[in-house]
Design a protein around this motif. Structure first.
Motif, PDB file in Angstrom:
ATOM      1  N   ARG A  41     -70.857   7.238  54.344  1.00  0.00           N
ATOM      2  CA  ARG A  41     -69.932   6.882  53.335  1.00  0.00           C
ATOM      3  C   ARG A  41     -70.732   5.956  52.067  1.00  0.00           C
ATOM      4  O   ARG A  41     -70.272   5.921  51.138  1.00  0.00           O
ATOM      5  CB  ARG A  41     -68.931   5.861  53.878  1.00  0.00           C
ATOM      6  N   VAL A  42     -71.689   5.241  52.492  1.00  0.00           N
ATOM      7  CA  VAL A  42     -72.222   4.469  51.622  1.00  0.00           C
ATOM      8  C   VAL A  42     -73.161   5.439  50.439  1.00  0.00           C
ATOM      9  O   VAL A  42     -73.341   4.965  49.331  1.00  0.00           O
ATOM     10  CB  VAL A  42     -73.250   3.360  52.264  1.00  0.00           C
ATOM     11  N   HIS A  43     -73.733   6.383  51.009  1.00  0.00           N
ATOM     12  CA  HIS A  43     -74.745   7.164  50.350  1.00  0.00           C
ATOM     13  C   HIS A  43     -73.789   8.041  49.233  1.00  0.00           C
ATOM     14  O   HIS A  43     -74.496   8.011  47.968  1.00  0.00           O
ATOM     15  CB  HIS A  43     -75.257   8.194  51.333  1.00  0.00           C
ATOM     16  N   ALA A  44     -72.843   8.707  49.516  1.00  0.00           N
ATOM     17  CA  ALA A  44     -72.271   9.441  48.567  1.00  0.00           C
ATOM     18  C   ALA A  44     -71.640   8.681  47.287  1.00  0.00           C
ATOM     19  O   ALA A  44     -71.894   9.169  46.187  1.00  0.00           O
ATOM     20  CB  ALA A  44     -71.044  10.178  49.252  1.00  0.00           C
ATOM     21  N   PRO A  45     -70.964   7.566  47.414  1.00  0.00           N
ATOM     22  CA  PRO A  45     -70.454   7.042  46.107  1.00  0.00           C
ATOM     23  C   PRO A  45     -71.779   6.532  45.238  1.00  0.00           C
ATOM     24  O   PRO A  45     -71.713   6.367  44.080  1.00  0.00           O
ATOM     25  CB  PRO A  45     -69.745   5.600  46.616  1.00  0.00           C
ATOM     26  N   THR A  46     -72.951   5.960  46.067  1.00  0.00           N
ATOM     27  CA  THR A  46     -73.899   5.535  45.310  1.00  0.00           C
ATOM     28  C   THR A  46     -74.606   6.680  44.474  1.00  0.00           C
ATOM     29  O   THR A  46     -74.982   6.336  43.230  1.00  0.00           O
ATOM     30  CB  THR A  46     -75.000   5.102  46.249  1.00  0.00           C
ATOM     31  N   LEU A  47     -74.616   7.992  44.955  1.00  0.00           N
ATOM     32  CA  LEU A  47     -75.317   9.037  44.021  1.00  0.00           C
ATOM     33  C   LEU A  47     -74.307   9.434  42.943  1.00  0.00           C
ATOM     34  O   LEU A  47     -74.578   9.433  41.810  1.00  0.00           O
ATOM     35  CB  LEU A  47     -75.593  10.300  45.014  1.00  0.00           C
ATOM     36  N   THR A  85     -78.622  -2.354  39.855  1.00  0.00           N
ATOM     37  CA  THR A  85     -77.648  -2.943  40.867  1.00  0.00           C
ATOM     38  C   THR A  85     -77.372  -2.336  41.980  1.00  0.00           C
ATOM     39  O   THR A  85     -76.959  -2.582  42.994  1.00  0.00           O
ATOM     40  CB  THR A  85     -76.596  -3.810  40.249  1.00  0.00           C
ATOM     41  N   THR A  86     -76.968  -0.812  41.864  1.00  0.00           N
ATOM     42  CA  THR A  86     -76.407   0.031  42.589  1.00  0.00           C
ATOM     43  C   THR A  86     -77.308   0.535  43.826  1.00  0.00           C
ATOM     44  O   THR A  86     -76.866   0.223  45.111  1.00  0.00           O
ATOM     45  CB  THR A  86     -75.843   1.305  41.954  1.00  0.00           C
ATOM     46  N   PRO A  87     -78.516   0.464  43.508  1.00  0.00           N
ATOM     47  CA  PRO A  87     -79.499   0.765  44.664  1.00  0.00           C
ATOM     48  C   PRO A  87     -79.809  -0.602  45.557  1.00  0.00           C
ATOM     49  O   PRO A  87     -79.885  -0.177  46.774  1.00  0.00           O
ATOM     50  CB  PRO A  87     -80.863   1.237  44.137  1.00  0.00           C
ATOM     51  N   VAL A  88     -79.635  -1.474  44.846  1.00  0.00           N
ATOM     52  CA  VAL A  88     -80.020  -2.743  45.571  1.00  0.00           C
ATOM     53  C   VAL A  88     -78.896  -3.049  46.506  1.00  0.00           C
ATOM     54  O   VAL A  88     -79.090  -3.671  47.710  1.00  0.00           O
ATOM     55  CB  VAL A  88     -80.230  -4.030  44.436  1.00  0.00           C
ATOM     56  N   THR A  89     -77.684  -2.589  45.974  1.00  0.00           N
ATOM     57  CA  THR A  89     -76.353  -2.994  46.837  1.00  0.00           C
ATOM     58  C   THR A  89     -76.466  -2.175  47.989  1.00  0.00           C
ATOM     59  O   THR A  89     -76.020  -2.388  49.091  1.00  0.00           O
ATOM     60  CB  THR A  89     -75.189  -2.790  45.817  1.00  0.00           C
ATOM     61  N   LEU A  90     -76.792  -0.722  47.690  1.00  0.00           N
ATOM     62  CA  LEU A  90     -76.865   0.118  49.041  1.00  0.00           C
ATOM     63  C   LEU A  90     -77.873  -0.211  49.986  1.00  0.00           C
ATOM     64  O   LEU A  90     -77.681  -0.261  51.277  1.00  0.00           O
ATOM     65  CB  LEU A  90     -77.329   1.589  48.385  1.00  0.00           C
ATOM     66  N   ILE A  91     -78.953  -0.919  49.670  1.00  0.00           N
ATOM     67  CA  ILE A  91     -80.086  -1.471  50.533  1.00  0.00           C
ATOM     68  C   ILE A  91     -79.420  -2.313  51.307  1.00  0.00           C
ATOM     69  O   ILE A  91     -79.611  -2.744  52.461  1.00  0.00           O
ATOM     70  CB  ILE A  91     -81.368  -1.609  49.798  1.00  0.00           C
ATOM     71  N   LEU A  92     -78.896  -3.470  50.335  1.00  0.00           N
ATOM     72  CA  LEU A  92     -78.369  -4.674  51.286  1.00  0.00           C
ATOM     73  C   LEU A  92     -77.279  -4.247  52.223  1.00  0.00           C
ATOM     74  O   LEU A  92     -77.078  -4.783  53.524  1.00  0.00           O
ATOM     75  CB  LEU A  92     -77.778  -5.587  50.415  1.00  0.00           C
ATOM     76  N   LEU A  93     -76.232  -3.213  51.906  1.00  0.00           N
ATOM     77  CA  LEU A  93     -75.192  -2.907  52.712  1.00  0.00           C
ATOM     78  C   LEU A  93     -75.873  -1.966  53.881  1.00  0.00           C
ATOM     79  O   LEU A  93     -75.561  -2.327  55.126  1.00  0.00           O
ATOM     80  CB  LEU A  93     -74.127  -2.011  52.133  1.00  0.00           C
ATOM     81  N   GLY A  94     -76.535  -1.319  53.819  1.00  0.00           N
ATOM     82  CA  GLY A  94     -77.617  -0.577  54.927  1.00  0.00           C
ATOM     83  C   GLY A  94     -78.122  -1.654  55.842  1.00  0.00           C
ATOM     84  O   GLY A  94     -78.038  -1.465  56.908  1.00  0.00           O
ATOM     85  N   LEU A  98     -77.137  -1.995  59.735  1.00  0.00           N
ATOM     86  CA  LEU A  98     -78.224  -1.669  60.763  1.00  0.00           C
ATOM     87  C   LEU A  98     -78.359  -3.014  61.444  1.00  0.00           C
ATOM     88  O   LEU A  98     -78.435  -3.028  62.714  1.00  0.00           O
ATOM     89  CB  LEU A  98     -79.688  -1.430  60.076  1.00  0.00           C
ATOM     90  N   PHE A  99     -78.280  -4.142  61.119  1.00  0.00           N
ATOM     91  CA  PHE A  99     -78.327  -5.395  61.763  1.00  0.00           C
ATOM     92  C   PHE A  99     -77.140  -5.746  62.644  1.00  0.00           C
ATOM     93  O   PHE A  99     -77.349  -5.979  63.732  1.00  0.00           O
ATOM     94  CB  PHE A  99     -78.379  -6.543  60.829  1.00  0.00           C
ATOM     95  N   ARG A 100     -75.944  -5.337  62.181  1.00  0.00           N
ATOM     96  CA  ARG A 100     -74.747  -5.284  62.918  1.00  0.00           C
ATOM     97  C   ARG A 100     -74.961  -4.244  64.209  1.00  0.00           C
ATOM     98  O   ARG A 100     -74.558  -4.764  65.090  1.00  0.00           O
ATOM     99  CB  ARG A 100     -73.565  -5.077  62.223  1.00  0.00           C
TER     100      ARG A 100
END
Length: 114
Positions: A41-47, A85-94, A98-100
């Motif tokens: 889900r996080v990958h599709a809207p980023t692209l 900002t979009t890739p940075v947000t993707l990395i932080l959410l990912g 992953l931590f969760r």
């Protein structure tokens, strides 16, 4: 030059770029709703947002450059800001997901061992 004086090629090009950008952003939103896991889900809207934004910014640059009669760099600033900002947000959410997942997995293993 006023908006009414724009040549036909410019109107068609701006329209096609804007519609293509909106369509790609919409496809990203559809992907957000249709995929099953968080990581998909996080990958599709980023692209979709990145490429869609680039096309919409290109349409805006072309339109305002023709209407104002000079190059308008403010749209480039918007594009740069969103591109950064979009890739940075993707990395932080990912990383947060992953931590969760790792802490929940570790907690589940600890309760199974007990």
């Amino acid at each position: 030059m006023s908006v009414a004086d724009l040549p036909a090629w410019a109107c068609v090009t701006v329209g096609l770029l804007a519609v293509a950008g909106a369509a790609l952003s919409f496809l990203g939103a559809v992907g957000l709703c249709s995929f099953k896991t968080f990581y998909e889900r996080v990958h599709a809207p980023t692209l979709g947002a990145t490429l869609g934004m680039a096309l919409i910014v290109a349409a805006s640059i072309l339109f305002f450059t023709l209407v104002e009669g000079r190059f308008m760099p403010r749209e480039l600033l918007i594009g740069v800001f969103l591109t950064v900002t979009t890739p940075v947000t993707l990395i932080l959410l990912g990383r947060a997901a992953l931590f969760r997942d790792r802490t929940e997995f570790a907690r589940d293993d600890a309760s199974d061992d007990a």
